[in-house]
Design an enzyme around this catalytic site. Structure first.
Site, PDB file in Angstrom:
ATOM      1  N   THR A  28       0.823  -1.208   0.000  1.00 28.50           N
ATOM      2  CA  THR A  28       0.000   0.000   0.000  1.00 28.50           C
ATOM      3  C   THR A  28       0.858   1.259   0.000  1.00 28.50           C
ATOM      4  O   THR A  28       2.006   1.238   0.481  1.00 28.50           O
ATOM      5  CB  THR A  28      -0.898  -0.006   1.257  1.00 28.50           C
ATOM      6  OG1 THR A  28      -1.490   1.277   1.416  1.00 28.50           O
ATOM      7  CG2 THR A  28      -0.112  -0.317   2.529  1.00 28.50           C
ATOM      8  N   ASP A  29       0.288   2.358  -0.469  1.00 30.56           N
ATOM      9  CA  ASP A  29       0.991   3.651  -0.381  1.00 30.56           C
ATOM     10  C   ASP A  29       1.035   4.158   1.057  1.00 30.56           C
ATOM     11  O   ASP A  29       1.772   5.097   1.364  1.00 30.56           O
ATOM     12  CB  ASP A  29       0.341   4.693  -1.302  1.00 30.56           C
ATOM     13  CG  ASP A  29      -1.136   4.958  -1.017  1.00 30.56           C
ATOM     14  OD1 ASP A  29      -1.708   4.345  -0.089  1.00 30.56           O
ATOM     15  OD2 ASP A  29      -1.728   5.793  -1.731  1.00 30.56           O
ATOM     16  N   GLU A  30       0.238   3.544   1.961  1.00 37.57           N
ATOM     17  CA  GLU A  30       0.182   4.040   3.337  1.00 37.57           C
ATOM     18  C   GLU A  30       1.513   3.843   4.066  1.00 37.57           C
ATOM     19  O   GLU A  30       1.761   4.481   5.083  1.00 37.57           O
ATOM     20  CB  GLU A  30      -0.988   3.400   4.091  1.00 37.57           C
ATOM     21  CG  GLU A  30      -2.294   3.679   3.368  1.00 37.57           C
ATOM     22  CD  GLU A  30      -3.553   3.270   4.124  1.00 37.57           C
ATOM     23  OE1 GLU A  30      -3.524   3.211   5.361  1.00 37.57           O
ATOM     24  OE2 GLU A  30      -4.569   3.016   3.449  1.00 37.57           O
ATOM     25  N   TYR A  64      -1.855  -0.615  10.927  1.00 40.82           N
ATOM     26  CA  TYR A  64      -1.959  -1.276   9.620  1.00 40.82           C
ATOM     27  C   TYR A  64      -0.751  -0.952   8.752  1.00 40.82           C
ATOM     28  O   TYR A  64      -0.075  -1.847   8.240  1.00 40.82           O
ATOM     29  CB  TYR A  64      -3.253  -0.845   8.918  1.00 40.82           C
ATOM     30  CG  TYR A  64      -3.282  -1.176   7.441  1.00 40.82           C
ATOM     31  CD1 TYR A  64      -3.344  -2.493   6.997  1.00 40.82           C
ATOM     32  CD2 TYR A  64      -3.222  -0.156   6.475  1.00 40.82           C
ATOM     33  CE1 TYR A  64      -3.353  -2.794   5.631  1.00 40.82           C
ATOM     34  CE2 TYR A  64      -3.239  -0.446   5.114  1.00 40.82           C
ATOM     35  CZ  TYR A  64      -3.304  -1.769   4.702  1.00 40.82           C
ATOM     36  OH  TYR A  64      -3.304  -2.073   3.363  1.00 40.82           O
ATOM     37  N   LYS A  84       2.284  -3.365   7.226  1.00 43.69           N
ATOM     38  CA  LYS A  84       2.560  -3.518   5.784  1.00 43.69           C
ATOM     39  C   LYS A  84       3.997  -3.089   5.471  1.00 43.69           C
ATOM     40  O   LYS A  84       4.671  -3.707   4.651  1.00 43.69           O
ATOM     41  CB  LYS A  84       1.569  -2.704   4.947  1.00 43.69           C
ATOM     42  CG  LYS A  84       0.132  -3.201   4.993  1.00 43.69           C
ATOM     43  CD  LYS A  84      -0.064  -4.595   4.396  1.00 43.69           C
ATOM     44  CE  LYS A  84       0.129  -4.630   2.900  1.00 43.69           C
ATOM     45  NZ  LYS A  84      -0.237  -5.968   2.335  1.00 43.69           N
TER      46      LYS A  84
HETATM   47  P1  NAD Z   1      -9.543  -7.728   2.038  1.00 44.45           P
HETATM   48  O1  NAD Z   1      -9.573  -7.413   3.497  1.00 44.45           O
HETATM   49  O2  NAD Z   1     -10.746  -7.457   1.198  1.00 44.45           O
HETATM   50  O3  NAD Z   1      -9.192  -9.273   1.830  1.00 44.45           O
HETATM   51  C1  NAD Z   1      -8.170  -9.909   2.521  1.00 44.45           C
HETATM   52  C2  NAD Z   1      -8.289 -11.411   2.274  1.00 44.45           C
HETATM   53  O4  NAD Z   1      -7.167 -12.036   2.930  1.00 44.45           O
HETATM   54  C3  NAD Z   1      -9.558 -12.033   2.855  1.00 44.45           C
HETATM   55  O5  NAD Z   1     -10.161 -12.901   1.908  1.00 44.45           O
HETATM   56  C4  NAD Z   1      -9.056 -12.805   4.074  1.00 44.45           C
HETATM   57  O6  NAD Z   1      -9.826 -13.966   4.364  1.00 44.45           O
HETATM   58  C5  NAD Z   1      -7.642 -13.152   3.665  1.00 44.45           C
HETATM   59  N1  NAD Z   1      -6.767 -13.348   4.825  1.00 44.45           N
HETATM   60  C6  NAD Z   1      -6.647 -12.509   5.901  1.00 44.45           C
HETATM   61  N2  NAD Z   1      -5.795 -13.038   6.782  1.00 44.45           N
HETATM   62  C7  NAD Z   1      -5.337 -14.207   6.267  1.00 44.45           C
HETATM   63  C8  NAD Z   1      -4.429 -15.197   6.704  1.00 44.45           C
HETATM   64  N3  NAD Z   1      -3.800 -15.103   7.893  1.00 44.45           N
HETATM   65  N4  NAD Z   1      -4.191 -16.255   5.909  1.00 44.45           N
HETATM   66  C9  NAD Z   1      -4.816 -16.379   4.711  1.00 44.45           C
HETATM   67  N5  NAD Z   1      -5.721 -15.488   4.260  1.00 44.45           N
HETATM   68  C10 NAD Z   1      -5.973 -14.414   5.024  1.00 44.45           C
HETATM   69  O7  NAD Z   1      -8.255  -6.963   1.477  1.00 44.45           O
HETATM   70  P2  NAD Z   1      -8.061  -6.221   0.074  1.00 44.45           P
HETATM   71  O8  NAD Z   1      -8.646  -4.865   0.171  1.00 44.45           O
HETATM   72  O9  NAD Z   1      -8.453  -7.141  -1.024  1.00 44.45           O
HETATM   73  O10 NAD Z   1      -6.479  -6.024   0.077  1.00 44.45           O
HETATM   74  C11 NAD Z   1      -5.628  -7.003  -0.520  1.00 44.45           C
HETATM   75  C12 NAD Z   1      -4.191  -6.555  -0.367  1.00 44.45           C
HETATM   76  O11 NAD Z   1      -3.999  -5.294  -0.986  1.00 44.45           O
HETATM   77  C13 NAD Z   1      -3.760  -6.370   1.096  1.00 44.45           C
HETATM   78  O12 NAD Z   1      -2.448  -6.864   1.236  1.00 44.45           O
HETATM   79  C14 NAD Z   1      -3.797  -4.874   1.302  1.00 44.45           C
HETATM   80  O13 NAD Z   1      -2.859  -4.472   2.279  1.00 44.45           O
HETATM   81  C15 NAD Z   1      -3.422  -4.371  -0.080  1.00 44.45           C
HETATM   82  N6  NAD Z   1      -3.955  -3.041  -0.409  1.00 44.45           N
HETATM   83  C16 NAD Z   1      -5.303  -2.791  -0.371  1.00 44.45           C
HETATM   84  C17 NAD Z   1      -5.782  -1.529  -0.723  1.00 44.45           C
HETATM   85  C18 NAD Z   1      -7.251  -1.226  -0.739  1.00 44.45           C
HETATM   86  O14 NAD Z   1      -7.625  -0.079  -1.055  1.00 44.45           O
HETATM   87  N7  NAD Z   1      -8.127  -2.171  -0.449  1.00 44.45           N
HETATM   88  C19 NAD Z   1      -4.893  -0.523  -1.108  1.00 44.45           C
HETATM   89  C20 NAD Z   1      -3.520  -0.822  -1.121  1.00 44.45           C
HETATM   90  C21 NAD Z   1      -3.073  -2.090  -0.793  1.00 44.45           C
HETATM   91  P1  TYD Z   2     -10.833   3.720   4.354  1.00 50.59           P
HETATM   92  O1  TYD Z   2     -11.778   3.278   3.285  1.00 50.59           O
HETATM   93  O2  TYD Z   2     -10.911   3.090   5.703  1.00 50.59           O
HETATM   94  O3  TYD Z   2      -9.363   3.594   3.735  1.00 50.59           O
HETATM   95  P2  TYD Z   2      -7.922   4.120   4.309  1.00 50.59           P
HETATM   96  O4  TYD Z   2      -8.083   4.485   5.728  1.00 50.59           O
HETATM   97  O5  TYD Z   2      -7.056   2.911   4.138  1.00 50.59           O
HETATM   98  O6  TYD Z   2      -7.532   5.256   3.430  1.00 50.59           O
HETATM   99  O7  TYD Z   2     -11.024   5.291   4.552  1.00 50.59           O
HETATM  100  C1  TYD Z   2     -10.854   6.188   3.475  1.00 50.59           C
HETATM  101  C2  TYD Z   2     -10.971   7.583   4.042  1.00 50.59           C
HETATM  102  O8  TYD Z   2     -12.302   7.791   4.494  1.00 50.59           O
HETATM  103  C3  TYD Z   2     -10.081   7.831   5.244  1.00 50.59           C
HETATM  104  O9  TYD Z   2      -9.588   9.180   5.173  1.00 50.59           O
HETATM  105  C4  TYD Z   2     -11.023   7.686   6.437  1.00 50.59           C
HETATM  106  C5  TYD Z   2     -12.350   8.145   5.873  1.00 50.59           C
HETATM  107  N1  TYD Z   2     -13.575   7.516   6.441  1.00 50.59           N
HETATM  108  C6  TYD Z   2     -14.632   8.324   6.887  1.00 50.59           C
HETATM  109  O10 TYD Z   2     -14.551   9.567   6.839  1.00 50.59           O
HETATM  110  N2  TYD Z   2     -15.747   7.705   7.364  1.00 50.59           N
HETATM  111  C7  TYD Z   2     -15.861   6.348   7.441  1.00 50.59           C
HETATM  112  O11 TYD Z   2     -16.909   5.842   7.931  1.00 50.59           O
HETATM  113  C8  TYD Z   2     -14.771   5.541   6.984  1.00 50.59           C
HETATM  114  C9  TYD Z   2     -14.853   4.038   7.051  1.00 50.59           C
HETATM  115  C10 TYD Z   2     -13.644   6.165   6.484  1.00 50.59           C
END
Ligand code: NAD
Ligand code: TYD
Length: 370
Positions: free
Chosen positions: A150-152, A176, A180
């Site tokens: 992630t960019d975070e 988080y 990461k």
């Molecule tokens: P998600 O929470 O939707 O899905 C995570 C999946 O991983 C789930 O199906 C869960 O069952 C599985 N999982 C969790 N713990 C596990 C374990 N110990 N063993 C096996 N499986 C396990 O997540 P996502 O949003 O699809 O994110 C996927 C990846 O992308 C993550 O690594 C996240 O850090 C990264 N990422 C997500 C975002 C975003 O905006 N969602 C942005 C940047 C990076």
């Molecule tokens: P989120 O979807 O949790 O992603 P991330 O924290 O990884 O960026 O949140 C996106 C943005 O929205 C973040 O600045 C927090 C804000 N947010 C709210 O304002 N209200 C909400 O109920 C949630 C879940 C997030």
């Protein structure tokens, strides 16, 4: 190519699997409709989905490929090294795409333990299992380990700062993002120390179908549809760079096929928006879709206590992946958001059970010691 995908029942992992196996991505197939087995894009592709099935996992997200002979799921915790090694020895993967993680910042504030266990220890166990498997079959040079991050990990930008890129120093601030960041460092170390051909992608906030309704965009869509208050943290002026999930899936597959081992690729949507702007756009889109007076749902917006340690701004400069891997995000934010709102309106079969059985939309992450 035999590909082990971790976290493939999650939001992004399922999009990657649907792309790898040539399924039309997201057009709201119901869970009970028969689904024809699909031909993978590359007919030699086989996918093993390693997913522990946490609260964030849904089988509906892979319903379109579940019957495919090229797909199977194994229920394994990535922190379980022996189970991973056994699964790898049976499947003999050529590559790993690692997405399994605890992914929600607010939950990491309430309970960081699972983040350390899965994101840090789990990534370590996965690296070891991949390394031993590649060495066992003498395929270390051709093996690929794509780590989706992630960019975070880069911390928080000021309003006038240049976007993050591959040279930005790590500066994680939430449990988080710290977990990461740790995982990224382990991945880089396994490349340098053991010669495992790893590739890291750091992407911005994703949105699209099958997004668990704890995250901003799906939560606001479902609350807006239900006519419930829309909790915007602080003043809603935090900024995220939104990337459509299917564009991200293409970036990950490009990194697998053409990425250089040892390299990092920053992936962004080129769509910076304040949270308030995003929520207002969702309100108007839901009004339009439901035939209500446009602007009415904006009245539901409520400013609530801010998230502790709330990062102000994330933004990505994707020049490197555009230049070197010929990837561009093809989905404009307005189109992608409209498509996403329509998908949620059409896909109650997917989200209704999640709201009633797993998460009812309550506030998370206010840092109250339990
Ligand atoms: P998600 O929470 O939707 O899905 C995570 C999946 O991983 C789930 O199906 C869960 O069952 C599985 N999982 C969790 N713990 C596990 C374990 N110990 N063993 C096996 N499986 C396990 O997540 P996502 O949003 O699809 O994110 C996927 C990846 O992308 C993550 O690594 C996240 O850090 C990264 N990422 C997500 C975002 C975003 O905006 N969602 C942005 C940047 C990076
Ligand atoms: P989120 O979807 O949790 O992603 P991330 O924290 O990884 O960026 O949140 C996106 C943005 O929205 C973040 O600045 C927090 C804000 N947010 C709210 O304002 N209200 C909400 O109920 C949630 C879940 C997030």
């Amino acid at each position: 190519m035999k590909i082990a995908v971790t976290g493939g029942l999650g939001f992004i992992g399922s999009a990657v699997i649907r792309l790898l196996l040539g399924s039309s991505p997201s057009e709201g197939e119901g869970p009970h409709e028969p689904v024809e087995p699909v031909e993978p894009v590359d007919v030699r592709t086989r996918v093993m989905n390693i997913d522990k099935v946490t609260y964030a996992a849904t089988t509906g997200s892979v319903a379109s490929v579940a019957e495919s002979p090229f797909y199977h799921h194994v229920e394994i915790d990535i922190a379980d090294g022996p189970a991973l090694r056994d699964a790898f020895a049976r499947f003999e993967p050529d590559a790993v795409i690692h997405l399994a993680a605890e992914s929600h910042v607010d939950r990491s504030i309430d309970g960081p333990d699972a983040f350390v266990r899965t994101n840090v220890v789990g990534t370590y166990e996965l690296l070891q299992a991949a390394r031993f498997e590649a060495e066992r079959r003498n395929v270390l040079d051709s093996f690929r380990f794509v780590h989706v991050s992630t960019d975070e990990v880069f911390g928080s930008l000021g309003l006038d700062d240049a976007p993050f890129d591959e040279t930005t120093a790590y500066d994680p601030r939430s449990p988080y993002s710290a977990s990461k960041a740790a995982s990224d460092h382990f991945v880089r170390a396994w490349h340098e120390t053991y010669g495992l051909p790893t590739i890291i992608t750091n992407c911005s906030n994703n949105y699209g179908p099958f997004h668990f309704p704890e995250k901003l965009i799906p939560l606001m869509i479902l609350k807006a549809v239900a006519g419930q208050p829309l909790p915007v943290y602080g003043r809603g002026d935090n900024i995220r760079d939104w990337l459509y999930v299917e564009d991200h899936a293409r970036a990950i597959v490009s990194a697998l096929r053409r990425g250089e081992p040892g390299e990092t690729y920053a992936v962004g949507g080129n769509a910076e928006r304040t949270n308030l702007d995003v929520v207002q756009t969702i309100c108007d889109q839901v009004d339009v879709e439901l035939g209500d007076e446009v602007g009415g749902r904006r009245e539901l917006i409520e400013f609530v206590a801010d998230r502790p340690g709330h990062d102000l701004r994330y933004a990505i400069d994707s020049a490197k992946i555009r230049r070197e891997l010929d990837w561009v995000p093809s989905t404009d934010f307005a189109d992608g958001l409209a498509r996403t709102v329509r998908w949620y309106l059409d896909s109650e079969w997917w989200w209704r059970p999640l709201l009633s059985e797993r998460y009812d939309g309550q506030r998370l992450g206010v840092a109250v010691a339990s």
